[in-house]
Write an enzyme that holds these catalytic residues in place. Structure first.
Site, PDB file in Angstrom:
ATOM      1  N   PRO A  23       0.857  -1.188   0.000  1.00 41.20           N
ATOM      2  CG  PRO A  23       0.069  -1.003   2.194  1.00 41.20           C
ATOM      3  CD  PRO A  23       0.839  -1.905   1.275  1.00 41.20           C
ATOM      4  CB  SER A  25      -0.565   7.021   1.506  1.00 40.24           C
ATOM      5  OG  SER A  25      -1.472   8.041   1.630  1.00 40.24           O
ATOM      6  CD  GLN A  77      -2.245  -0.302   5.569  1.00 42.97           C
ATOM      7  OE1 GLN A  77      -2.026   0.846   5.215  1.00 42.97           O
ATOM      8  NE2 GLN A  77      -1.284  -1.193   5.724  1.00 42.97           N
ATOM      9  CB  CYS A 107       1.772   4.959   8.880  1.00 42.89           C
ATOM     10  SG  CYS A 107       2.095   6.578   8.165  1.00 42.89           S
ATOM     11  CE  LYS A 146       3.299  -2.573   4.480  1.00 44.69           C
ATOM     12  NZ  LYS A 146       3.673  -1.192   4.823  1.00 44.69           N
ATOM     13  N   GLY A 208      10.462  -4.870   2.256  1.00 45.64           N
ATOM     14  CA  GLY A 208      11.511  -3.876   2.441  1.00 45.64           C
ATOM     15  C   GLY A 208      12.654  -4.036   1.467  1.00 45.64           C
ATOM     16  N   GLY A 231       7.165  -2.617  -3.062  1.00 43.93           N
ATOM     17  CA  GLY A 231       6.647  -1.254  -2.996  1.00 43.93           C
ATOM     18  C   GLY A 231       7.288  -0.335  -4.003  1.00 43.93           C
ATOM     19  NE  ARG A 232      10.791   2.432  -0.659  1.00 46.46           N
ATOM     20  CZ  ARG A 232      11.833   2.496   0.150  1.00 46.46           C
ATOM     21  NH1 ARG A 232      12.407   3.655   0.375  1.00 46.46           N
ATOM     22  NH2 ARG A 232      12.301   1.411   0.739  1.00 46.46           N
TER      23      ARG A 232
HETATM   24  C1  LIG Z   1       4.714   7.055  -0.869  1.00 47.10           C
HETATM   25  C2  LIG Z   1       4.538   5.924   0.101  1.00 47.10           C
HETATM   26  C3  LIG Z   1       3.318   5.747   0.719  1.00 47.10           C
HETATM   27  C4  LIG Z   1       3.130   4.689   1.620  1.00 47.10           C
HETATM   28  N1  LIG Z   1       1.889   4.492   2.164  1.00 47.10           N
HETATM   29  C5  LIG Z   1       1.672   3.406   2.951  1.00 47.10           C
HETATM   30  C6  LIG Z   1       0.370   3.093   3.419  1.00 47.10           C
HETATM   31  O1  LIG Z   1      -0.624   3.768   3.112  1.00 47.10           O
HETATM   32  N2  LIG Z   1       0.240   1.999   4.226  1.00 47.10           N
HETATM   33  C7  LIG Z   1       1.313   1.209   4.567  1.00 47.10           C
HETATM   34  O2  LIG Z   1       1.151   0.219   5.286  1.00 47.10           O
HETATM   35  N3  LIG Z   1       2.543   1.481   4.122  1.00 47.10           N
HETATM   36  C8  LIG Z   1       2.742   2.533   3.313  1.00 47.10           C
HETATM   37  N4  LIG Z   1       3.985   2.752   2.802  1.00 47.10           N
HETATM   38  C9  LIG Z   1       5.072   1.793   3.092  1.00 47.10           C
HETATM   39  C10 LIG Z   1       5.122   0.695   2.017  1.00 47.10           C
HETATM   40  O3  LIG Z   1       3.928  -0.061   2.016  1.00 47.10           O
HETATM   41  C11 LIG Z   1       6.310  -0.251   2.259  1.00 47.10           C
HETATM   42  O4  LIG Z   1       6.169  -0.848   3.519  1.00 47.10           O
HETATM   43  C12 LIG Z   1       7.649   0.471   2.201  1.00 47.10           C
HETATM   44  O5  LIG Z   1       7.718   1.350   1.097  1.00 47.10           O
HETATM   45  C13 LIG Z   1       8.817  -0.533   2.146  1.00 47.10           C
HETATM   46  O6  LIG Z   1       8.720  -1.341   1.005  1.00 47.10           O
HETATM   47  P1  LIG Z   1       9.630  -1.055  -0.319  1.00 47.10           P
HETATM   48  O7  LIG Z   1      11.060  -0.969   0.149  1.00 47.10           O
HETATM   49  O8  LIG Z   1       9.375  -2.231  -1.208  1.00 47.10           O
HETATM   50  O9  LIG Z   1       9.167   0.241  -0.889  1.00 47.10           O
HETATM   51  C14 LIG Z   1       4.202   3.809   1.923  1.00 47.10           C
HETATM   52  C15 LIG Z   1       5.429   4.006   1.301  1.00 47.10           C
HETATM   53  C16 LIG Z   1       5.611   5.033   0.396  1.00 47.10           C
HETATM   54  C17 LIG Z   1       6.951   5.200  -0.273  1.00 47.10           C
END
Ligand SMILES: Cc1cc2nc3c(=O)[nH]c(=O)nc-3n(C[C@H](O)[C@H](O)[C@H](O)COP(=O)(O)O)c2cc1C
Length: 334
Positions: A23, A25, A77, A107, A146, A208, A231-232
């Site tokens: 997720p 946001s 979520q 968060c 989460k 992560g 994610g990213r």
């Molecule tokens: C712009 C942005 C918004 C995010 N919004 C949420 C969210 O709404 N809920 C959540 O559980 N995590 C949120 N996260 C965290 C991601 O779900 C994820 O846990 C985090 O980016 C690590 O994963 P990654 O390294 O694959 O990006 C957000 C991350 C980013 C970068």
């Protein structure tokens, strides 16, 4: 083809491939989730939604929990700090079609933690338990959590919270292996994800810093997790998802497409966003996404600047199309 990796099972849902879109946001709205789903996502999760806001049900809030017909199963979520309000919100999102309700204990953003929501819940494991218990009792679908490792390095409560989650009937847990205080600094600690997998029986989803399909497979095997969350690294590169799915099927991953094809997909993404959200709302969102699609090939920064100077969708798309034509006559792929 024989599956090299078993599916993720959450309650009645058999999720294949065990790849979950994180997720995010402001980013992973229903359009993006539906666009990325066919690349090989087994499960998508809505952006987090405030349980308090759901009591009022504004149009913007309801849009955030809206699902795309193409994306089931989908998890919605919620964040909040009050078990009663979280339970009410869980009922609302379930009635609105959530297949799974996910609780956000991760968060780190001050606007969330100053109200004791998100990762701030991890400072009080009793409250975490009360929230989880109330949400599980409120809905007839699986509830998942989460979370991060803890608030600080000194309070790594993730195993404690996951054990309590399991005890009250939560059916899976995702761990983004950083503390709240870390925000996005340092790196995700996959040793801790492996430790969590050993500590509980419910499925564990590891999250992560997975930015490469081979790395994701290696992390999955080494930690023993049941699924990975990306994610990213998927932003501007949904081909990461398809490459990982191919590896999970036991086949060789295809190389990522060349720049022209990536940009052609970016245009498809752009047009779909305009169609579903209208130009006024799509354009600012797509500036961000085009920035992601434009990463990593020669000439990208000049193109990014040109795109930023455009005003409407058609003008932007024309700039990207002229770049595709240029790339195809003289490829610039780095
Ligand atoms: C712009 C942005 C918004 C995010 N919004 C949420 C969210 O709404 N809920 C959540 O559980 N995590 C949120 N996260 C965290 C991601 O779900 C994820 O846990 C985090 O980016 C690590 O994963 P990654 O390294 O694959 O990006 C957000 C991350 C980013 C970068």
């Amino acid at each position: 083809m024989a599956q090299a990796i078993p599916p993720l099972r959450i309650g009645p849902h058999t999720i294949w491939p065990p790849i979950v879109l994180a997720p995010m946001s402001g980013v992973t709205n229903r359009t993006l989730r539906a666009l990325y789903k066919p690349f090989g996502l087994g499960l998508t999760v809505t952006e987090f939604v405030s349980s308090n806001a759901l009591q009022f049900g504004s149009r913007r809030t309801m849009e955030m929990i809206d699902q795309h017909g193409l994306e089931h199963p989908v998890s919605t979520q919620l964040w909040g700090n009050d078990p009663r309000v979280m339970a009410y919100a869980a009922k609302v999102v379930r009635e609105c079609g959530a297949d799974i309700v996910d609780i956000n204990f991760g968060c780190p953003a001050p606007k969330v933690t100053k109200t004791e929501g998100g990762s701030a819940c991890l400072r009080d494991v009793e409250r975490c338990e009360a929230i989880m218990r109330a949400v599980v009792a409120a809905v007839d679908c699986p509830v998942t959590v989460k979370m991060r490792l803890g608030w600080t390095e000194q309070d790594l409560v993730f195993v404690e919270v996951a054990k309590r989650a399991q005890a009250v009937g939560v059916q899976a847990v995702t761990l983004h292996a950083r503390t709240a205080r870390q925000f996005y600094k340092g790196s995700a600690d996959w040793e801790q994800i492996a430790a969590l997998k050993h500590a509980v029986d419910i499925p564990v989803i590891g999250n992560g810093d997975l930015d490469d399909p081979h790395l994701a497979m290696e992390r999955m095997r080494a930690s023993g997790v049941d699924a990975v969350m990306l994610g990213r690294a998927t932003l501007g590169n949904p081909w990461l998802i398809s490459a990982l799915r191919t590896l999970m099927e036991g086949a060789q991953a295809q190389p990522y497409p060349a720049a022209a094809e990536r940009l052609r997909y970016a245009i498809h993404h752009y047009r779909t966003m305009v169609e579903e959200w209208g130009e006024e709302r799509a354009v600012p969102q797509m500036r961000k996404h085009l920035g992601y699609y434009l990463k990593g090939f020669a000439g990208a920064s000049e193109l990014r600047e040109r795109v930023m100077r455009t005003s409407g969708a058609e003008e932007t798309i024309a700039v990207v199309e002229s770049t595709i034509a240029r790339l195809e006559s003289a490829p610039l792929v780095a």
